[in-house]
Write a protein that holds these residues in place. Structure first.
Motif, PDB file in Angstrom:
ATOM      1  N   ALA A 136       0.826  -1.207   0.000  1.00 32.36           N
ATOM      2  CA  ALA A 136       0.000   0.000   0.000  1.00 32.36           C
ATOM      3  C   ALA A 136       0.862   1.258   0.000  1.00 32.36           C
ATOM      4  N   HIS A 137       1.923   1.263   0.789  1.00 32.69           N
ATOM      5  CA  HIS A 137       2.816   2.425   0.810  1.00 32.69           C
ATOM      6  C   HIS A 137       3.488   2.612  -0.540  1.00 32.69           C
ATOM      7  N   ALA A 138       3.871   1.526  -1.168  1.00 30.92           N
ATOM      8  CA  ALA A 138       4.483   1.629  -2.492  1.00 30.92           C
ATOM      9  C   ALA A 138       3.482   2.174  -3.504  1.00 30.92           C
ATOM     10  N   LEU A 139       2.220   1.688  -3.457  1.00 34.40           N
ATOM     11  CA  LEU A 139       1.191   2.207  -4.356  1.00 34.40           C
ATOM     12  C   LEU A 139       0.914   3.679  -4.079  1.00 34.40           C
ATOM     13  N   HIS A 140       0.984   4.044  -2.811  1.00 33.69           N
ATOM     14  CA  HIS A 140       0.780   5.442  -2.454  1.00 33.69           C
ATOM     15  C   HIS A 140       1.865   6.323  -3.086  1.00 33.69           C
ATOM     16  N   ASP A 141       3.115   5.876  -3.033  1.00 33.65           N
ATOM     17  CA  ASP A 141       4.209   6.645  -3.637  1.00 33.65           C
ATOM     18  C   ASP A 141       4.051   6.717  -5.154  1.00 33.65           C
ATOM     19  N   VAL A 142       3.654   5.605  -5.773  1.00 39.98           N
ATOM     20  CA  VAL A 142       3.454   5.606  -7.229  1.00 39.98           C
ATOM     21  C   VAL A 142       2.303   6.528  -7.610  1.00 39.98           C
ATOM     22  N   GLN A 143       1.235   6.509  -6.807  1.00 48.29           N
ATOM     23  CA  GLN A 143       0.085   7.359  -7.099  1.00 48.29           C
ATOM     24  C   GLN A 143       0.455   8.837  -7.037  1.00 48.29           C
ATOM     25  N   ARG A 144       1.304   9.204  -6.069  1.00 54.37           N
ATOM     26  CA  ARG A 144       1.727  10.597  -5.973  1.00 54.37           C
ATOM     27  C   ARG A 144       2.613  11.003  -7.154  1.00 54.37           C
ATOM     28  N   GLN A 145       3.395  10.063  -7.675  1.00 57.26           N
ATOM     29  CA  GLN A 145       4.277  10.372  -8.794  1.00 57.26           C
ATOM     30  C   GLN A 145       3.522  10.423 -10.123  1.00 57.26           C
ATOM     31  N   LEU A 146       2.657   9.450 -10.333  1.00 61.58           N
ATOM     32  CA  LEU A 146       1.995   9.338 -11.638  1.00 61.58           C
ATOM     33  C   LEU A 146       0.701  10.139 -11.707  1.00 61.58           C
ATOM     34  N   CYS A 147       0.078  10.350 -10.564  1.00 61.74           N
ATOM     35  CA  CYS A 147      -1.226  11.009 -10.576  1.00 61.74           C
ATOM     36  C   CYS A 147      -1.192  12.309  -9.782  1.00 61.74           C
ATOM     37  N   GLY A 206      -1.854  15.754  -8.568  1.00 57.41           N
ATOM     38  CA  GLY A 206      -2.985  16.636  -8.785  1.00 57.41           C
ATOM     39  C   GLY A 206      -4.258  15.921  -9.154  1.00 57.41           C
ATOM     40  N   HIS A 207      -4.260  14.616  -9.128  1.00 59.70           N
ATOM     41  CA  HIS A 207      -5.438  13.830  -9.490  1.00 59.70           C
ATOM     42  C   HIS A 207      -5.877  13.028  -8.281  1.00 59.70           C
ATOM     43  N   MET A 208      -7.137  13.028  -7.992  1.00 53.67           N
ATOM     44  CA  MET A 208      -7.685  12.276  -6.878  1.00 53.67           C
ATOM     45  C   MET A 208      -7.991  10.855  -7.334  1.00 53.67           C
ATOM     46  N   GLY A 209      -7.483   9.873  -6.596  1.00 54.45           N
ATOM     47  CA  GLY A 209      -7.750   8.485  -6.936  1.00 54.45           C
ATOM     48  C   GLY A 209      -6.761   7.960  -7.957  1.00 54.45           C
ATOM     49  N   VAL A 210      -7.216   6.932  -8.682  1.00 54.05           N
ATOM     50  CA  VAL A 210      -6.356   6.253  -9.649  1.00 54.05           C
ATOM     51  C   VAL A 210      -6.523   6.903 -11.007  1.00 54.05           C
ATOM     52  N   CYS A 211      -5.408   7.343 -11.604  1.00 50.35           N
ATOM     53  CA  CYS A 211      -5.440   7.941 -12.931  1.00 50.35           C
ATOM     54  C   CYS A 211      -5.140   6.887 -13.979  1.00 50.35           C
ATOM     55  N   THR A 245      -3.270   3.175 -13.865  1.00 46.73           N
ATOM     56  CA  THR A 245      -3.958   1.955 -14.284  1.00 46.73           C
ATOM     57  C   THR A 245      -3.082   1.112 -15.183  1.00 46.73           C
ATOM     58  N   ASN A 246      -2.317   1.757 -16.032  1.00 52.19           N
ATOM     59  CA  ASN A 246      -1.453   1.052 -16.972  1.00 52.19           C
ATOM     60  C   ASN A 246       0.025   1.159 -16.578  1.00 52.19           C
ATOM     61  N   MET A 247       0.286   1.307 -15.300  1.00 51.18           N
ATOM     62  CA  MET A 247       1.680   1.478 -14.873  1.00 51.18           C
ATOM     63  C   MET A 247       2.471   0.198 -15.095  1.00 51.18           C
TER      64      MET A 247
END
Length: 1025
Positions: free
Chosen positions: A528-539, A541-546, A550-552
């Motif tokens: 979950a922490h790793a996904l959180h870091d990826v979400q901040r990098q890839l998304c 300014g976007h709320m939720g999964v961008c 999705t295609n990371m």
């Protein structure tokens, strides 16, 4: 090329490859072949209810084939068979035993959240032109829980991001069955820990905000091949699907269900399962985080690059176990491993580390087969007993094998013989030792450092059949945990009670949190922490999964996993190294039995890069709190014994004592002590050899001293008598001057005893050199001068009347001192060539027993020096003896020629006896004592002979018969010569005539010169020449 062929080619080329060996490459090719020709399609058709999908080729050249229910396809030698739901969850544990049902597919829209309906979706493998469905959307009931008939072989939770889960919910099946009995702790507890962690993450507003985690959890049945089949579910969404050549029975095209994409996998438990699954997941770049797999093989980042774990690898565990073995004093152990990556790699790591350390030897390495035959464990126990000294057994085995090996120990009545050292697969689990407490008593086990998660305890105790319908195996757990039966579909049979559904975990049943719960939660939180870091990098300014997330790429998530750093559920830091391994932290337990608390695992230490062990907390068989039992090939050698290692077994040896003057210089070698030293009592070192000397109280000294003292007193008496009666006839007739010289030599012969016995020193050694031969030289020089004078006088009397030259007292003294000076010159030359000094002779008393070895302190007078010192005196003695023989015919009235002769004869006998005694004892341990005593006694006896034969009669006459010691008329020198001539003539006649004739002739010719009737001492020494 036909379209179908083109599509098949495209699908194969898009299959990821590894380039890491033929096994993984062939595995990738196999997956690609499975998806060729329309593989990967999940069809949903509208039409008749009892008909399945029918595949038909474009162009209609191939007739339609009806799909066979329960159709199977082999993958890596195993069977995957996904069946429809129906009945309770446990009724679908062994699908191979039941006939497959004909499904009634139903059309559905490709939406993320499918509508509620009674549709049933199926997943099966296609062979040739058949369908290979890889999944379908789930359908939830109104309460949000999974309906009883959906995904009976797995748990599915909807979410924005799906995590896969692999857990050993069931044990390995027997007799060809894939699954066996339910594992309540190792399976259900761990599974619920993942679900609980997901709930916490989804409720956390800070971690993955506006993102819901879902799950797809599968049962591995504690079997690697079965788990490999199940893991294909995780990769189905990544395989290209093409339904262009598939038609429903009514001719309509199928509607493909949207499959869940698994972004990461939590698991597996067993290392052998993780190895199998990791080979598949890395092909599709799906990161994997294990909560229990510890095989050292998985640290190979070139082969298992997408694998990480929150538990330390077996390389750390093997080191900690080796440290425990060394702390117990064990150096001869056996190993026992379950067949597979975990057991074999764990034992290999232990063997490798023990070989490098050099302190532990392996007696036997046994491997438990995956499918053990009947009696296999009894044979293993008997094989372990073939090396009875190797009592310690290092186990890297799963809990099922541990339980069965303990049962075999109990059956063979070997309880208490083996000393078990268990890996983390044993840890502090109850199931392996249940009803085998005595066989497991004293076992030392290793477990990654953990803590109980109180929040999970509250969560799990609150679970019930009503609020935990998402866990498809929870009903089976309910039956096992409470020993009851649920309805007509219950698994329990016989006279068991019926479940009410109101039972409480921890109230109507015992409950203890399973040891790996913490690590399961840490693995989920790490993902979950790793996904959180990826979400901040890839998304940003976007709320939720961008869309980008999705295609990371799986490599991005893997990099984030390797960089996480947070406090886990038990408060410990969760980190990974470059190989995806967690740091090594272990607790050390011992399974103990006591009367108060019964059997329990007691914490006795911990290991964090080094071992901390409380030896006082150890308890062995039947509650004995004593030193650890021995597990050594050979007992330690006693003091002074070296180890002679048995070839090929470094821990087995024979003990050989260091003999003679050798000491133990090392564990395996004896070394000779320096010449002046001997081994100590334990032969662990050398100590100086004691130095001795001839002591005054020794018998070897007392006898010579006693004789010497008597001789000195006698000599003093003679000298005193002669001095008092210096002018009496007897003293004058003895030759006063020469007598005093002779008595001086006798005195020196007695006195030399004291320097010979005194403690050696420079002064004492100097006195020995000077006086050793000087006394004899004085004595025999004087006697030689006397006998030579007598001989010359009588020889001259035969031919002339004139007296020979050099017969006056002054001449006699000059001759005597000339002879003595030769001895003194020799001594001076000896002093100049080799100054006197002392030495310690260590060879004299160096016997076979070093305890009796002594160094003898002595002067540096060698046997050759002694011979040279006494040789001149002996030469004088022999010469004097020759003259004594020549003067033996001199009449008794003329001086003491005959007493001198007897003296010399006796002295020669003494010294002839001295030579063999002195030199014959050169090899004796008491050589110095014997030679010193022999030499001093010989000198004293020589002096005593001279004193007794030459002077004792004179002293006796002087003292007892003074009337005989009166002055007589003086004889002229003519009378003396005449007497000598008559004596000579008499001797000649006696030699030529018969007896009596010579006397008659003599009497007739020289009556006037008749010999007086009384013995008269005639002195010619005082006549003036």
């Amino acid at each position: 090329m036909r379209p179908g062929d083109r599509r098949r080619s495209t699908g194969e080329n898009r299959t990821p490859t590894t380039g890491e060996g033929s096994d993984v490459t062939s595995l990738a090719a196999l997956v690609a072949r499975k998806v060729r020709g329309g593989a990967g399609k999940s069809c949903s058709c509208c039409g008749r209810k009892q008909e399945a999908c029918k595949g038909e080729r474009r162009g209609g050249d191939v007739p339609q084939q009806k799909k066979k229910p329960g159709r199977t396809s082999r993958f890596s030698g195993a069977v995957i068979q996904y069946l429809d739901s129906g009945g309770p969850p446990w009724s679908r544990l062994s699908p191979a035993r039941r006939p497959a049902r004909v499904l009634t597919p139903c059309k559905m829209a490709p939406a993320r959240k499918p509508p509620s309906a009674t549709c049933r979706h199926f997943l099966s493998l296609l062979i040739l032109n058949g369908c290979w469905p890889l999944g379908s959307a789930s359908q939830k009931s109104a309460d949000g829980q999974q309906p009883p008939g959906e995904y009976a072989h797995s748990i599915r939770l909807d979410g924005d991001l799906i995590l896969g889960g692999l857990f050993p919910v069931h044990a390995r099946g027997e007799r060809g069955l894939p699954c066996g009995e339910l594992k309540k702790e190792k399976g259900i507890h761990r599974l619920e820990a993942m679900l609980f962690a997901i709930d916490l993450i989804n409720k956390d507003p800070e971690l993955l905000p506006n993102v819901t985690l879902g799950a797809r959890i599968l049962d591995t049945c504690s079997r690697d091949t079965y788990a490999l089949e199940q893991s294909l579910t995780f990769v189905q969404a990544l395989i290209e699907r093409d339904a262009s050549d598939v038609r429903c029975a009514n001719g309509e095209p199928p509607v493909l269900a949207k499959l869940d994409k698994v972004v990461g996998v939590i698991g597996a438990s067993a290392s052998s399962v993780s190895v199998m699954v990791a080979n598949i997941l890395r092909l599709f770049k799906i990161p994997q985080v294990s909560y229990a797999s510890t095989a050292a093989e998985l640290s190979d980042n070139t082969r298992y690059d997408f694998f990480s774990r929150v538990v330390p690898p077996d390389s750390y565990q093997a080191q900690s176990m080796l440290d425990v073995v060394l702390a117990m004093g064990w150096n001869y152990v056996s190993t026992l491993a379950s067949e597979g990556n975990y057991g074999e790699s764990g034992v290999d790591a232990f063997v490798q580390i023990s070989r490098e350390s050099g302190g532990v030897c392996i007696a036997q390495s046994l491997k438990i087969p995956r499918e053990p035959k009947a009696g296999e464990f009894d044979k293993m126990v008997l094989r372990l007993l073939e090396t009875p000294n190797a009592r310690a057994v290092i186990t890297f085995a799963n809990e099922d094998d541990i339980r069965r090996i303990l049962e075999a120990v109990k059956r063979n009545k070997l309880t208490g013989h083996f000393l078990w050292v268990g890996s983390d697969s044993w840890g502090s689990k109850i199931s392996p030792v249940l009803q085998q407490e005595r066989a497991a008593e004293g076992a030392v086990t290793i477990l990654p450092k953990r803590a109980s998660v109180d929040a999970f305890d509250r969560y799990f105790k609150s679970r019930s059949l009503a609020n935990n319908r998402r866990n498809v195996w929870f009903a089976e757990f309910w039956e096992e945990n409470f020993a009851c039966k649920l309805g007509t579909h219950g698994k329990k049979s016989g006279g068991v009670k019926k479940c009410t559904g109101l039972e409480k975990v921890g109230r109507e049943s015992s409950y203890e949190q399973e040891g790996k719960v913490q690590f399961v939660m840490d693995a989920v939180f790490a993902m979950a922490h790793a996904l959180h870091d990826v979400q901040r990098q890839l998304c940003a300014g976007h709320m939720g999964v961008c869309d980008r997330m999705t295609n990371m790429d799986g490599k991005e998530l893997l990099a984030a996993i390797r960089h996480v750093n947070f406090n886990g559920s038990a408060g410990t830091t969760v980190t990974f190294n470059e190989n995806g391994d967690a740091p090594g932290r272990y607790d050390i337990f011992q399974y103990q039995i006591n009367n108060r608390s019964g059997a329990e695992y007691k914490l006795i230490g911990h290991w964090t890069n080094q071992l901390y062990l409380n030896m006082e907390a150890l308890q062995w068989h039947e509650g004995a709190a004593a030193a650890p039992p021995a597990s050594v090939c050979s007992l330690p050698c006693r003091a002074g014994e070296r180890k002679k290692v048995v070839k090929g077994v470094a821990c087995c040896w024979h003990c050989e004592r260091c003999e003679g003057y050798h000491f133990l210089s090392g564990e395996f070698a004896c070394q000779l002590c320096p010449y002046e030293m001997r081994p100590d009592e334990n032969r662990t070192g050398c100590q100086p050899i004691p130095i001795i000397k001839l002591e005054w109280h020794s018998p070897w000294a007392l006898i010579p001293v006693f004789i010497s003292v008597l001789g000195i007193l006698a000599t003093a008496l003679v000298v005193a008598t002669f001095l008092r009666h210096n002018d009496t006839p007897i003293v004058r007739a003895s030759g006063r001057e020469m007598s005093y010289v002779l008595l001086t030599g006798i005195f020196l012969c007695y006195v030399i005893t004291f320097p010979m016995i005194a403690a050696p020193g420079v002064a004492v050694c100097s006195f020995r050199r000077v006086f050793l031969g000087l006394g004899m030289c004085f004595s025999y020089a004087a006697l030689l001068t006397k006998t030579n004078r007598i001989h010359r006088i009588f020889q001259r009397g035969k031919t002339a009347v004139a007296a020979p030259r050099f017969i006056s007292p002054a001449s006699q003294l000059a001759i005597t001192f000339s002879l003595i000076s030769v001895q003194l010159l020799g001594v001076v030359a000896w002093f100049a060539a080799d100054p006197p000094h002392t030495l310690v002779d260590y060879g004299e008393q160096r016997g076979q027993d070093p305890r009796r070895a002594r160094g003898v302190l002595k002067c540096d007078i060698s046997d050759l020096s002694l011979i040279c010192s006494l040789g001149y005196s002996i030469l004088l003695m022999v010469t004097c003896t020759v003259y004594a023989i020549k003067t033996r015919a001199v009449p008794e009235t003329f001086n003491e020629a005959k007493p001198i002769g007897f003296t010399m004869y006796t002295t020669c006998i003494i010294w002839l006896a001295f030579i063999p005694i002195f030199f014959g004892t050169s090899q004796s341990a008491e050589r110095t004592y014997i030679q010193t005593a022999t030499l001093t006694v010989s000198l004293s006896l020589s002096a005593s002979v001279s004193l007794g034969m030459l002077y004792v009669p004179k002293v006796y006459v002087i003292i007892r018969h003074p009337e005989q010691n009166v002055p007589k008329r003086k004889h002229s020198f003519k009378a003396v010569v005449t007497a000598a001539a008559l004596s000579s003539k008499l001797s000649q006649l006696a030699a030529q005539r018969p007896n009596g004739e010579a006397q008659t002739e003599l009497c007739q010719g020289v009556e006037a010169a008749a010999v007086p009737t009384k013995t008269t001492y005639v002195s010619y020494t005082n006549h003036a020449i």
